[in-house]
Design an enzyme around this catalytic site. Structure first.
Site, PDB file in Angstrom:
ATOM      1  N   LYS A  44      16.677  22.033  51.127  1.00  0.00           N
ATOM      2  CA  LYS A  44      16.726  22.241  49.685  1.00  0.00           C
ATOM      3  C   LYS A  44      15.389  22.195  48.939  1.00  0.00           C
ATOM      4  CE  LYS A  44      16.583  19.129  46.141  1.00  0.00           C
ATOM      5  NZ  LYS A  44      15.988  20.123  45.144  1.00  0.00           N
ATOM      6  N   GLU A  99       5.701  13.201  53.403  1.00  0.00           N
ATOM      7  CA  GLU A  99       4.412  13.769  52.798  1.00  0.00           C
ATOM      8  C   GLU A  99       4.493  13.504  51.443  1.00  0.00           C
ATOM      9  OE1 GLU A  99       4.693  17.847  55.037  1.00  0.00           O
ATOM     10  OE2 GLU A  99       2.552  17.048  54.811  1.00  0.00           O
ATOM     11  N   CYS A 137      -1.338  18.455  46.826  1.00  0.00           N
ATOM     12  CA  CYS A 137      -1.128  17.027  47.144  1.00  0.00           C
ATOM     13  C   CYS A 137      -2.543  16.542  47.404  1.00  0.00           C
ATOM     14  CB  CYS A 137      -0.009  16.806  48.087  1.00  0.00           C
ATOM     15  SG  CYS A 137      -0.486  17.838  49.703  1.00  0.00           S
ATOM     16  N   GLU A 147      -2.165   9.770  40.455  1.00  0.00           N
ATOM     17  CA  GLU A 147      -1.932  11.322  40.636  1.00  0.00           C
ATOM     18  C   GLU A 147      -1.563  12.041  39.300  1.00  0.00           C
ATOM     19  OE1 GLU A 147       1.069  12.643  43.293  1.00  0.00           O
ATOM     20  OE2 GLU A 147      -0.535  13.800  44.173  1.00  0.00           O
TER      21      GLU A 147
END
Ligand code: NDP
Length: 428
Positions: A171, A249, A283, A380
């Site tokens: 997906k 992750e 990331c 973040e």
């Protein structure tokens, strides 16, 4: 262009559709399937069937390796088309997309080679017995991919799964499904050796289509890359269903650490590249720039001066260094974070939407200076926003670097290799 789901090597219409938007222009690029849980279940059944009853389980490692090499060849042969599509869909500069597409092919080649090198072990045990392990494919794997490196991160998951002999339902992120769907089209047209049902793609919303994969009793593993909170949701979903295996992750707020003896010119390039590549939607972005106090003023001045020269604009233009962020919704999130940062930290550069490019989701490369306690230094942002944090000595740098709930990546800049290695070991 209109795409359905790719299930058992056929295009299958879903319950609904959704438009895919070019974030540089706001125009509709394509229409894709908006899958319901039932649509996803159809793909899972195809993958289950291909694993349990199809020829895939008995396909040799050599044959699986050849299929992955062939996939890599298709990606390289169609690299120009895939790179342009990636840039149109997620906004990254074309030069970066070209790199990503080659990297995607290299990833498939790596796992193609690995297929024949999957070994178990033997152990000495008492009583003259032999104890050995055999590595076997897990089964049906759900691959859930984010929007920042749509094709490349999909290959990071698809490569190892197929190499090991699993079947997959992939997906993509709702914003950026197009390169994966184009890849599926290439596979369908040029790779008849791949048995139907081994590789399936479903598009749709995470909380519906992603969740259907996560909570399925028929899926044996989830490989997920995305935000930390979504990762938490995935673990809950796995706990609610069949306790399938899961790899996550997630996010980061990574320190890029600069000591006073670093080469200032290379270092400031490294600081900017580390956080502004891919519009900061990385990331492992070095989104906390830790600078030793005695060079901080000069360092910040150089960053400021170089940032003014970063060229924002049409991501298909080869001279463009920064494109739009991925979507209107994400731009609003990033701008809200910047607004909050402005209340608590010193703004050094940028600080808002790029007003000269009103048609797209363009955010100025933005630099703050603050201490490590500020919200903007801790959360973040996943956009072109960096916080410069001055530090005193080596111990101070290590303490600040480790003072974060994340722990994804880090870098150290100094001409003293012994110090670099010490700090590398001390940063968790
Ligand atoms: P999300 O976590 O929102 O989405 C990641 C994927 O998960 C998407 O395909 C999404 O679908 C899907 N998803 C969302 N909700 C659910 C759910 N409840 N169950 C199952 N799947 C779900 O992250 P973003 O796509 O916004 O990506 C940005 C984040 O990803 C950043 O925070 C970044 O740190 C992280 N990331 C980490 C990387 C790493 O290697 N560690 C690499 C790249 C990104 P949909 O798009 O339809 O919502």
């Amino acid at each position: 262009m209109e795409y359905g789901n790719f299930i058992a090597s056929e295009w299958v219409a879903a319950a609904a559709t959704r438009p895919v938007i070019d974030p540089a222009t706001g125009t509709v690029l394509a229409t894709v399937a908006e899958s319901s849980a039932a649509d996803v279940a159809t793909a899972i059944r195809a993958a289950r069937e291909a694993f349990d009853a199809g020829p895939w389980r008995t396909t040799t490692a050599q044959a699986r390796g050849r299929i992955l090499f062939e996939m890599a060849r298709l990606v390289r042969e169609h690299a120009a088309v895939l790179a342009e599509l990636e840039t149109r869909n997620c906004g990254k500069p074309i030069v970066e997309s070209e790199f990503d597409v080659q990297d995607a092919a290299t990833c498939l080649e790596y796992y193609g080679g690995l297929a024949t090198k999957i070994h178990g072990e033997t152990f000495s045990v008492p009583d003259n017995a032999i104890n050995l392990t055999l590595k076997e494919p897990i089964g049906v794997v759900g691959l859930i991919v984010p929007w920042n490196y749509p094709l490349l991160l999909a290959m990071w998951k698809l490569g190892p799964a197929l190499s090991a002999g699993c079947t997959v339902v992939l997906k993509p992120a709702e914003q950026t499904p197009l390169t994966m769907l184009e890849f599926a089209r290439l596979v369908r047209e040029h790779l008849p050796e791949l048995p139907p049902g081994v590789f399936n793609v479903v598009t749709g919303d995470g909380p519906v289509a992603g969740r259907a994969l996560v909570e399925s009793m028929e899926v044996d593993k989830i490989a997920f890359t995305g935000g930390t909170e979504t990762g938490r949701e995935v673990l809950h979903g796995v706990a609610r269903s069949n306790l399938k295996k899961v790899s996550l992750e997630l996010g980061g707020k990574s320190p890029n650490i600069f000591f006073a003896d670093c080469d200032l010119d290379a270092a400031t390039d490294g600081a900017l590249f580390g956080v502004f590549i891919n519009q900061g939607e990385v990331c492992s972005a070095g989104s906390r720039v830790l600078v030793q106090r005695e060079i901080a003023a000069e360092f910040i001045a150089r960053m400021q001066e170089k940032t003014a020269r970063i060229r924002l604009g049409n991501p298909l233009d080869r001279a463009t260094k920064m494109g739009p962020v991925v979507s209107q919704e994400h731009m609003e999130r990033v701008l809200a974070a910047i607004a909050r940062g402005r209340q608590e930290a010193r703004l050094v550069a940028g600080g808002g939407r790029a007003e000269s490019l009103p048609q797209g989701c363009f955010v100025e490369p933005t630099i703050f200076e603050s201490d490590n306690a500020a919200w903007i230094a801790r959360e973040e942002i996943f956009g072109p926003v960096v916080t410069v944090i001055p530090f005193g000595d080596e111990d101070d740098a290590i303490q600040i670097a480790n003072d974060t709930p994340y722990g994804l990546a880090a870098a150290v800049w100094s001409r003293d290799i012994f110090r670099c290695l010490r700090v590398v070991k001390a940063v968790r």
